[in-house]
Motif scaffolding. Structure first.
Motif, PDB file in Angstrom:
ATOM      1  N   LEU A  85       0.906  -1.227   0.002  1.00 23.63           N
ATOM      2  CA  LEU A  85      -0.170  -0.033  -0.087  1.00 23.63           C
ATOM      3  C   LEU A  85       0.902   1.278   0.026  1.00 23.63           C
ATOM      4  O   LEU A  85       0.474   2.391  -0.441  1.00 23.63           O
ATOM      5  CB  LEU A  85      -1.074  -0.018   1.153  1.00 23.63           C
ATOM      6  CG  LEU A  85      -2.036  -0.989   1.249  1.00 23.63           C
ATOM      7  CD1 LEU A  85      -2.882  -0.799   2.508  1.00 23.63           C
ATOM      8  CD2 LEU A  85      -2.668  -1.428  -0.172  1.00 23.63           C
ATOM      9  N   ALA A  86       2.192   1.224   0.546  1.00 26.48           N
ATOM     10  CA  ALA A  86       2.726   2.474   0.560  1.00 26.48           C
ATOM     11  C   ALA A  86       4.116   2.344   0.039  1.00 26.48           C
ATOM     12  O   ALA A  86       5.018   3.320  -0.191  1.00 26.48           O
ATOM     13  CB  ALA A  86       2.897   2.860   2.082  1.00 26.48           C
ATOM     14  N   GLY A  87       4.642   1.101  -0.467  1.00 23.88           N
ATOM     15  CA  GLY A  87       5.792   1.030  -0.875  1.00 23.88           C
ATOM     16  C   GLY A  87       7.156   1.346  -0.107  1.00 23.88           C
ATOM     17  O   GLY A  87       8.129   1.480  -0.490  1.00 23.88           O
ATOM     18  N   ILE A  88       6.841   1.073   1.171  1.00 28.88           N
ATOM     19  CA  ILE A  88       7.984   1.322   2.264  1.00 28.88           C
ATOM     20  C   ILE A  88       7.965   0.245   3.244  1.00 28.88           C
ATOM     21  O   ILE A  88       7.103  -0.524   3.204  1.00 28.88           O
ATOM     22  CB  ILE A  88       7.780   2.558   2.954  1.00 28.88           C
ATOM     23  CG1 ILE A  88       6.474   2.746   3.761  1.00 28.88           C
ATOM     24  CG2 ILE A  88       7.973   3.813   1.921  1.00 28.88           C
ATOM     25  CD1 ILE A  88       6.154   4.123   4.497  1.00 28.88           C
ATOM     26  N   GLU A  89       8.972  -0.133   3.959  1.00 24.99           N
ATOM     27  CA  GLU A  89       8.779  -0.808   5.106  1.00 24.99           C
ATOM     28  C   GLU A  89       8.581  -0.321   6.441  1.00 24.99           C
ATOM     29  O   GLU A  89       8.650   0.901   6.373  1.00 24.99           O
ATOM     30  CB  GLU A  89      10.336  -1.360   5.277  1.00 24.99           C
ATOM     31  CG  GLU A  89      11.151  -2.475   4.270  1.00 24.99           C
ATOM     32  CD  GLU A  89      10.509  -3.621   3.831  1.00 24.99           C
ATOM     33  OE1 GLU A  89       9.746  -4.201   4.933  1.00 24.99           O
ATOM     34  OE2 GLU A  89      10.424  -3.948   2.941  1.00 24.99           O
ATOM     35  N   PRO A  90       8.016  -1.042   7.303  1.00 26.05           N
ATOM     36  CA  PRO A  90       7.800  -0.404   8.512  1.00 26.05           C
ATOM     37  C   PRO A  90       8.974   0.159   9.454  1.00 26.05           C
ATOM     38  O   PRO A  90       9.963  -0.461   9.260  1.00 26.05           O
ATOM     39  CB  PRO A  90       7.124  -1.773   9.205  1.00 26.05           C
ATOM     40  CG  PRO A  90       6.698  -2.625   8.504  1.00 26.05           C
ATOM     41  CD  PRO A  90       7.681  -2.416   7.341  1.00 26.05           C
ATOM     42  N   PRO A  91       8.497   1.195  10.139  1.00 27.05           N
ATOM     43  CA  PRO A  91       9.929   1.790  10.800  1.00 27.05           C
ATOM     44  C   PRO A  91      10.463   0.650  11.526  1.00 27.05           C
ATOM     45  O   PRO A  91      10.205  -0.160  12.094  1.00 27.05           O
ATOM     46  CB  PRO A  91       9.105   2.617  11.738  1.00 27.05           C
ATOM     47  CG  PRO A  91       7.779   2.974  11.353  1.00 27.05           C
ATOM     48  CD  PRO A  91       7.319   1.803  10.347  1.00 27.05           C
ATOM     49  N   GLY A  92      11.845   0.980  11.506  1.00 28.84           N
ATOM     50  CA  GLY A  92      12.610  -0.178  12.373  1.00 28.84           C
ATOM     51  C   GLY A  92      13.098  -1.126  11.540  1.00 28.84           C
ATOM     52  O   GLY A  92      13.817  -2.100  12.258  1.00 28.84           O
ATOM     53  N   THR A  93      12.822  -1.397  10.151  1.00 34.21           N
ATOM     54  CA  THR A  93      13.347  -2.954   9.489  1.00 34.21           C
ATOM     55  C   THR A  93      14.597  -2.626   9.273  1.00 34.21           C
ATOM     56  O   THR A  93      15.030  -1.697   8.705  1.00 34.21           O
ATOM     57  CB  THR A  93      12.116  -2.752   8.419  1.00 34.21           C
ATOM     58  OG1 THR A  93      10.831  -2.679   8.786  1.00 34.21           O
ATOM     59  CG2 THR A  93      12.807  -3.908   7.424  1.00 34.21           C
ATOM     60  N   GLN A  94      14.971  -3.724   9.461  1.00 40.06           N
ATOM     61  CA  GLN A  94      16.652  -4.033   9.269  1.00 40.06           C
ATOM     62  C   GLN A  94      16.968  -4.332   7.792  1.00 40.06           C
ATOM     63  O   GLN A  94      16.118  -5.121   7.290  1.00 40.06           O
ATOM     64  CB  GLN A  94      17.295  -4.699  10.368  1.00 40.06           C
ATOM     65  CG  GLN A  94      17.098  -4.281  11.762  1.00 40.06           C
ATOM     66  CD  GLN A  94      17.751  -2.865  11.964  1.00 40.06           C
ATOM     67  OE1 GLN A  94      19.028  -2.745  11.443  1.00 40.06           O
ATOM     68  NE2 GLN A  94      17.112  -1.826  12.436  1.00 40.06           N
ATOM     69  N   PRO A  95      18.155  -4.246   7.220  1.00 41.58           N
ATOM     70  CA  PRO A  95      18.261  -4.694   5.657  1.00 41.58           C
ATOM     71  C   PRO A  95      18.439  -6.268   5.991  1.00 41.58           C
ATOM     72  O   PRO A  95      18.710  -6.874   7.287  1.00 41.58           O
ATOM     73  CB  PRO A  95      19.606  -4.156   5.512  1.00 41.58           C
ATOM     74  CG  PRO A  95      19.533  -2.955   6.294  1.00 41.58           C
ATOM     75  CD  PRO A  95      18.932  -3.280   7.720  1.00 41.58           C
ATOM     76  N   LEU A  96      18.232  -7.013   5.019  1.00 48.30           N
ATOM     77  CA  LEU A  96      18.551  -8.302   4.998  1.00 48.30           C
ATOM     78  C   LEU A  96      19.805  -8.636   5.109  1.00 48.30           C
ATOM     79  O   LEU A  96      20.613  -8.191   4.705  1.00 48.30           O
ATOM     80  CB  LEU A  96      17.978  -8.987   3.346  1.00 48.30           C
ATOM     81  CG  LEU A  96      16.290  -8.814   2.976  1.00 48.30           C
ATOM     82  CD1 LEU A  96      16.579  -9.668   1.936  1.00 48.30           C
ATOM     83  CD2 LEU A  96      15.381  -9.304   4.095  1.00 48.30           C
ATOM     84  N   PHE A  97      19.964  -9.892   5.643  1.00 44.91           N
ATOM     85  CA  PHE A  97      21.351 -10.357   5.967  1.00 44.91           C
ATOM     86  C   PHE A  97      21.378 -11.967   6.113  1.00 44.91           C
ATOM     87  O   PHE A  97      21.068 -12.357   7.198  1.00 44.91           O
ATOM     88  CB  PHE A  97      22.256  -9.504   7.137  1.00 44.91           C
ATOM     89  CG  PHE A  97      23.584  -9.914   7.249  1.00 44.91           C
ATOM     90  CD1 PHE A  97      24.614  -9.439   6.210  1.00 44.91           C
ATOM     91  CD2 PHE A  97      24.336 -10.833   8.018  1.00 44.91           C
ATOM     92  CE1 PHE A  97      25.695  -9.895   6.094  1.00 44.91           C
ATOM     93  CE2 PHE A  97      25.568 -11.134   7.895  1.00 44.91           C
ATOM     94  CZ  PHE A  97      26.444 -10.605   7.132  1.00 44.91           C
TER      95      PHE A  97
END
Length: 290
Positions: free
Chosen positions: A175-187
């Motif tokens: 719906l927004a094209g963004i991640e929720p606040p606090g989402t960490q990069p994949l690793f």
């Protein structure tokens, strides 16, 4: 094609043992492979598209999230909605996504977001010959249900009524094209990445090489011959008692949405989770209920 994945890996994590499974998955943007590896599974991720695979490799090493073709189409659609519909503008939409009570979300969805204006926009955007049809290969478009605009609105409504938005990154992405606040990069650098067609990998694998395979919606495009080969290859490459997960845009033919209602991405009409039987004929295969 895809900068993020729109498949809820919670389905796979809920169906697999807690750790230690040998899993084959579709690489796509890397999200599912990362979640499975971080849960302690031995993961092989396959993609036939070398550009997509290189992007997944970069993300799994902690690289940034870019924008793929799918995200470009969705961004354009969201931009149009934001211009015409106040509830779909940035601050109002983010306030909706920050909600954590499904009952309140459902009420807000019905009264503010899912109105006649959204219906007209989605009918235009998802019409035959529109942007979606152009983006999809002709062999894949037949898997999209008729009046997909209405189908997708129902699936979105079902999801916001069943799962807290604040803990649903797939809804934020969609719906927004963004991640929720606090989402960490994949690793997840230990994921084994393979450039190949998943059918070839399965056919060439040793017998019972995997405890589980999750195959996204690979059957939405090809015809019966491919499906037959895939079924035979899965039976050979996955041990008896192993798990198979498949998704489809199609509407379910059986009563109730089953696992599709548990998949928080909201896109899928069918999510099948099957435990393979021990006999060659497969008569002991059993669907796992959510």
């Amino acid at each position: 094609m895809f900068a993020r994945m729109y498949e809820d890996c919670g389905v796979e994590l809920g169906a697999l043992p807690s750790t230690g499974a040998r899993v084959l998955c579709i690489a796509s943007a890397g999200d599912t492979a990362a979640a499975l590896q971080q849960a302690g599974h031995d993961v092989t991720a396959v993609d036939v598209n070398p550009v997509q695979l290189a992007y997944a490799r970069d993300r799994l090493a902690g690289g940034a999230t870019a924008e793929g073709s799918a995200e470009t189409l969705m961004r354009l659609g969201r931009g149009t909605a934001g211009v015409l519909l106040p509830a779909w503008r940035g601050p109002a939409l983010r306030a909706f996504l920050a909600l954590g009570d499904p009952a309140e979300q459902a009420q807000r969805w019905r009264t503010a977001l899912d109105g006649p204006g959204l219906g007209r926009l989605m009918r235009l955007a998802l019409r035959p010959g529109g942007a979606l049809a152009v983006a999809l290969r002709p062999s894949f478009a037949h898997a999209v249900p008729a009046r997909f605009d209405e189908v997708l609105r129902r699936r979105l409504g079902r999801t916001v009524a069943g799962h807290p938005n604040t803990r649903n990154p797939w809804m934020w992405r969609l719906l927004a094209g963004i991640e929720p606040p606090g989402t960490q990069p994949l690793f997840a650098p230990d994921v084994r990445l393979v450039h190949a067609d998943v059918l070839d990998v399965l056919e060439q694998a040793p017998r019972a090489a995997y405890d589980a395979v999750t195959l996204s919606n690979v059957l939405d495009g090809p015809g019966p011959a491919f499906a037959g080969r895939l079924r035979a290859a899965v039976r050979r490459a996955v041990r008896p008692g192993g798990i198979v997960v498949l998704r489809s845009f199609r509407e379910p033919t059986t009563t109730g949405p089953g696992w599709a209602a548990q998949d928080r991405s909201a896109l899928w009409g069918v999510v099948r989770v099957v435990r393979l039987g021990a006999d060659p004929a497969g008569t002991q295969d059993r669907r796992i209920d959510p």
